[in-house]
Scaffold this motif. Structure first.
Motif, PDB file in Angstrom:
ATOM      1  N   GLN A 264       0.958  -1.350  -0.100  1.00 38.92           N
ATOM      2  CA  GLN A 264      -0.145  -0.059  -0.019  1.00 38.92           C
ATOM      3  C   GLN A 264       0.960   1.268   0.032  1.00 38.92           C
ATOM      4  OE1 GLN A 264      -3.197  -1.737  -0.877  1.00 38.92           O
ATOM      5  NE2 GLN A 264      -3.371   0.689  -0.247  1.00 38.92           N
ATOM      6  N   SER A 265       1.985   1.111   0.288  1.00 37.61           N
ATOM      7  CA  SER A 265       2.958   2.122   0.430  1.00 37.61           C
ATOM      8  C   SER A 265       3.520   2.649  -0.946  1.00 37.61           C
ATOM      9  CB  SER A 265       3.978   2.332   1.543  1.00 37.61           C
ATOM     10  OG  SER A 265       4.869   1.124   1.371  1.00 37.61           O
ATOM     11  N   LEU A 266       3.572   1.726  -1.878  1.00 35.79           N
ATOM     12  CA  LEU A 266       4.309   1.594  -3.300  1.00 35.79           C
ATOM     13  C   LEU A 266       3.179   1.966  -4.474  1.00 35.79           C
ATOM     14  CD1 LEU A 266       6.132  -1.609  -2.833  1.00 35.79           C
ATOM     15  CD2 LEU A 266       6.794   0.472  -2.123  1.00 35.79           C
ATOM     16  N   ASP A 267       3.937   2.482  -5.493  1.00 35.87           N
ATOM     17  CA  ASP A 267       3.173   2.629  -6.841  1.00 35.87           C
ATOM     18  C   ASP A 267       4.019   1.674  -7.826  1.00 35.87           C
ATOM     19  OD1 ASP A 267       1.595   3.290  -8.660  1.00 35.87           O
ATOM     20  OD2 ASP A 267       1.770   5.459  -8.461  1.00 35.87           O
ATOM     21  N   TRP A 268       3.557   1.416  -8.916  1.00 34.57           N
ATOM     22  CA  TRP A 268       3.844   0.536  -9.922  1.00 34.57           C
ATOM     23  C   TRP A 268       5.431   0.482 -10.044  1.00 34.57           C
ATOM     24  CZ3 TRP A 268       6.545   0.704 -14.437  1.00 34.57           C
ATOM     25  CH2 TRP A 268       6.540   2.083 -15.094  1.00 34.57           C
ATOM     26  N   PRO A 269       6.195   1.843 -10.318  1.00 32.77           N
ATOM     27  CA  PRO A 269       7.625   1.520 -10.490  1.00 32.77           C
ATOM     28  C   PRO A 269       8.418   0.914  -9.416  1.00 32.77           C
ATOM     29  CG  PRO A 269       6.654   3.879 -11.118  1.00 32.77           C
ATOM     30  CD  PRO A 269       5.440   3.195 -10.208  1.00 32.77           C
ATOM     31  N   ASP A 270       7.854   1.449  -8.101  1.00 29.80           N
ATOM     32  CA  ASP A 270       8.309   0.633  -6.884  1.00 29.80           C
ATOM     33  C   ASP A 270       8.301  -0.886  -6.997  1.00 29.80           C
ATOM     34  OD1 ASP A 270       8.747   3.308  -5.819  1.00 29.80           O
ATOM     35  OD2 ASP A 270       6.783   3.355  -5.587  1.00 29.80           O
ATOM     36  N   ALA A 271       7.199  -1.444  -7.274  1.00 29.06           N
ATOM     37  CA  ALA A 271       6.783  -2.734  -7.374  1.00 29.06           C
ATOM     38  C   ALA A 271       7.880  -3.467  -8.503  1.00 29.06           C
ATOM     39  CB  ALA A 271       5.414  -3.245  -7.704  1.00 29.06           C
ATOM     40  N   THR A 272       7.958  -2.593  -9.621  1.00 25.37           N
ATOM     41  CA  THR A 272       8.779  -3.274 -10.952  1.00 25.37           C
ATOM     42  C   THR A 272      10.095  -3.111 -10.208  1.00 25.37           C
ATOM     43  OG1 THR A 272       7.178  -2.390 -12.608  1.00 25.37           O
ATOM     44  CG2 THR A 272       9.497  -2.799 -13.210  1.00 25.37           C
ATOM     45  N   GLN A 273      10.569  -2.229  -9.456  1.00 23.84           N
ATOM     46  CA  GLN A 273      12.079  -1.922  -8.852  1.00 23.84           C
ATOM     47  C   GLN A 273      12.340  -3.134  -8.206  1.00 23.84           C
ATOM     48  OE1 GLN A 273      14.026   0.321 -10.636  1.00 23.84           O
ATOM     49  NE2 GLN A 273      15.678  -0.688  -9.569  1.00 23.84           N
ATOM     50  N   LEU A 274      11.386  -3.673  -7.487  1.00 26.28           N
ATOM     51  CA  LEU A 274      11.700  -4.933  -6.690  1.00 26.28           C
ATOM     52  C   LEU A 274      12.149  -6.216  -7.563  1.00 26.28           C
ATOM     53  CD1 LEU A 274       8.668  -4.706  -4.159  1.00 26.28           C
ATOM     54  CD2 LEU A 274      11.001  -4.112  -3.690  1.00 26.28           C
ATOM     55  N   VAL A 275      11.742  -6.180  -8.483  1.00 21.69           N
ATOM     56  CA  VAL A 275      12.165  -7.432  -9.476  1.00 21.69           C
ATOM     57  C   VAL A 275      13.384  -6.990 -10.110  1.00 21.69           C
ATOM     58  CG1 VAL A 275      11.476  -8.512 -11.784  1.00 21.69           C
ATOM     59  CG2 VAL A 275       9.768  -7.909  -9.828  1.00 21.69           C
ATOM     60  N   ILE A 276      13.558  -5.634 -10.427  1.00 25.44           N
ATOM     61  CA  ILE A 276      14.819  -5.340 -11.105  1.00 25.44           C
ATOM     62  C   ILE A 276      15.946  -5.440 -10.226  1.00 25.44           C
ATOM     63  CG2 ILE A 276      16.179  -3.395 -12.312  1.00 25.44           C
ATOM     64  CD1 ILE A 276      13.470  -2.258 -13.178  1.00 25.44           C
ATOM     65  N   ASP A 277      15.909  -5.075  -8.897  1.00 27.21           N
ATOM     66  CA  ASP A 277      16.938  -5.405  -7.825  1.00 27.21           C
ATOM     67  C   ASP A 277      17.086  -6.564  -7.284  1.00 27.21           C
ATOM     68  OD1 ASP A 277      17.206  -2.583  -8.115  1.00 27.21           O
ATOM     69  OD2 ASP A 277      16.229  -1.901  -6.365  1.00 27.21           O
ATOM     70  N   GLY A 278      16.363  -7.604  -7.789  1.00 25.54           N
ATOM     71  CA  GLY A 278      16.340  -9.091  -7.331  1.00 25.54           C
ATOM     72  C   GLY A 278      15.744  -9.031  -5.916  1.00 25.54           C
ATOM     73  N   ASP A 279      15.040  -8.268  -5.381  1.00 26.53           N
ATOM     74  CA  ASP A 279      14.067  -8.401  -4.098  1.00 26.53           C
ATOM     75  C   ASP A 279      12.827  -9.278  -4.480  1.00 26.53           C
ATOM     76  OD1 ASP A 279      15.943  -6.902  -2.558  1.00 26.53           O
ATOM     77  OD2 ASP A 279      15.160  -5.243  -3.327  1.00 26.53           O
ATOM     78  N   ALA A 280      12.258  -9.320  -5.637  1.00 27.86           N
ATOM     79  CA  ALA A 280      11.093  -9.926  -5.648  1.00 27.86           C
ATOM     80  C   ALA A 280      11.493 -10.911  -6.887  1.00 27.86           C
ATOM     81  CB  ALA A 280       9.888  -9.302  -5.814  1.00 27.86           C
ATOM     82  N   ALA A 281      10.749 -12.039  -7.250  1.00 31.37           N
ATOM     83  CA  ALA A 281      10.842 -12.580  -8.430  1.00 31.37           C
ATOM     84  C   ALA A 281      10.143 -12.365  -9.606  1.00 31.37           C
ATOM     85  CB  ALA A 281      10.634 -14.393  -8.046  1.00 31.37           C
ATOM     86  N   PHE A 282       8.702 -11.907  -9.589  1.00 27.77           N
ATOM     87  CA  PHE A 282       7.712 -11.622 -10.262  1.00 27.77           C
ATOM     88  C   PHE A 282       7.108 -10.525 -10.074  1.00 27.77           C
ATOM     89  CE2 PHE A 282       8.014 -16.347 -10.471  1.00 27.77           C
ATOM     90  CZ  PHE A 282       8.336 -16.650 -12.117  1.00 27.77           C
TER      91      PHE A 282
END
Length: 432
Positions: A264-282
């Motif tokens: 809830q504290s994120l917008d789409w670029p933040d969620a995408t960045q989690l994948v780019i940075d290797g913090d999330a898989a998908f």
């Protein structure tokens, strides 16, 4: 471009100039004096969008560069309002339209999102402009069908986006013992690997605030119901209260429980960045996300993966950004100049190259587009096409607002039965 297409382009450009000449210019008081033609059009045009940062702003800047070349005597005024998926911008716009203070043009998703503006008499019919400029020959029929409302067209599309895309970090998958080359025929197969990733200690699936949850939800509906069943949600042939939708809600519940807690504290670029940075898989997001990967030097197939949401292969979940001519626009001639640039092959090439989408105009040069965009071009030409809910193509704003409220409520309560009741009630209120 071959000789025939060059000739057609010249005819379209000439048509735009004739139309602008007919509309005339405005004097300092904003009154039409009928004295200017397209080449000599002057004044200013406020362009209202939610493209305020990232690849969206880069795309807008590129489009403005073409506009300045084509209409050097018209001043571009940037009316952008920041906010994911345009939620903040739409609220500001609604207030301005209600107080008879429209911008020169405003961005809106093509399709059902325009219904409320049309019914409220807030945007002009552009059908004649399409006829005069030959645009019916430049946009594919699959797009024209989605632009029409009761046989009329009210906006000019700048692009085509695909909503049902999974973005993945192959290194995270490998670390969790998941094969990056794995393909998934269904959500069940994908969920099995998401659970492996959770067990390995990484975020299986990143999402962000409410609208991104609606985005994920629509792809689950599409995966479980299929294209026909999904389309039936909007024409009344699929029952929101039925067992099929209930099963899809259970899959959504499973996926939701595999997402990041700070959503809830994120917008789409933040969620995408989690994948780019290797913090999330998908991450499930529209293909505007590709620009975020490319801007950071990531390579498709090596640093990131992109493919249709499991269960939706062969279906293109469509949306398009588009621009309107508001009723009472300060200077229709300058607005129509902007619309002509938006429709032009040059404008569409420049804009979509930066934004990650594909051109709506079939004459745009896509030879320099990236690897992902080439796959999207092929998919749009060959796949079944459905309309996105989260991005205004499938349902009017009022219905989307009700669904967003139901999704947000579920995110807080976890009440699956109440979620389906809310969705069924929203359909009953809004279905035409």
């Amino acid at each position: 471009m071959n000789r025939t297409r060059r000739a057609m382009s010249a005819m379209v450009a000439a048509g735009a100039l004739v139309l602008l000449a007919a509309c005339g210019g405005s004097d300092s008081d904003g009154n039409n004096d009928g004295s200017s033609d397209g080449a000599a059009a002057s004044g200013e045009v406020e362009v209202f969008t939610w493209w305020a940062e990232g690849s969206e702003k880069a795309g807008l800047d590129a489009l403005v560069g073409v506009f300045n070349d084509q209409y050097p005597d018209i001043k571009f005024v940037n009316g952008a309002v920041a906010g994911g998926a345009g939620s903040d911008a739409k609220n500001v716009l609604a207030s301005r339209l209600q107080t008879n203070d429209p911008p020169g043009t405003f961005q809106a998703h093509a399709g059902a999102e325009l219904t409320d503006y049309i019914n409220n008499g807030q945007i002009e019919d552009l059908t004649q402009m399409y006829e005069d400029n030959g645009w019916n020959e430049y946009f594919p029929q699959t797009l024209l069908d989605r632009l029409e409302q009761d046989g009329k067209i009210y906006s000019v599309p700048s692009n085509i986006h695909r909503a049902n895309v999974v973005w993945a970090n192959p290194a995270v998958l490998e670390d969790a013992g998941v094969d990056p080359k794995a393909t998934y025929a269904s959500l069940d197969e994908w969920i099995a690997d998401l659970q492996k990733i959770k067990a390995a200690g990484s975020i299986p699936l990143s999402i962000a605030t409410d609208w991104t949850q609606v985005h994920l939800f629509e792809t689950v509906l599409l995966a479980d119901l299929g294209a026909d069943g999904y389309n039936g949600l909007w024409d009344g042939t699929t029952d929101w209260a039925g067992a099929e939708v209930g099963a899809a809600l259970e899959d959504y519940q499973t996926l939701f429980e595999l997402t990041n807690q700070d959503r809830q504290s994120l917008d789409w670029p933040d969620a995408t960045q989690l994948v780019i940075d290797g913090d999330a898989a998908f991450n499930v997001m529209g293909d505007w996300a590709v620009a975020a990967f490319e801007e950071q030097g990531k390579k498709l197939g090596t640093d990131y993966l992109a493919y249709p949401v499991p269960g939706t292969d062969g279906v293109f979940d469509f949306l398009a950004d588009s621009f309107t001519l508001p009723v009472g626009a300060p200077d229709p001639a300058t607005t129509e100049a902007w619309l002509s640039t938006v429709a032009s092959p040059e404008g569409q090439t420049a804009f979509n190259m930066k934004k990650g989408s594909i051109p709506a105009n079939i004459e745009a040069d896509t030879s320099g587009f990236g690897d992902y965009q080439q796959t999207a071009i092929d998919s749009y030409a060959n796949d079944d096409i459905v309309s996105s809910l989260a991005h205004g193509a499938a349902a009017p704003i009022s219905w989307l607002t009700d669904i967003t409220s139901a999704v947000a409520k579920y995110g807080s309560t976890g009440d699956l039965g109440g979620f389906q009741d809310d969705l069924a009630a929203a359909a009953e209120r809004n279905a035409g």
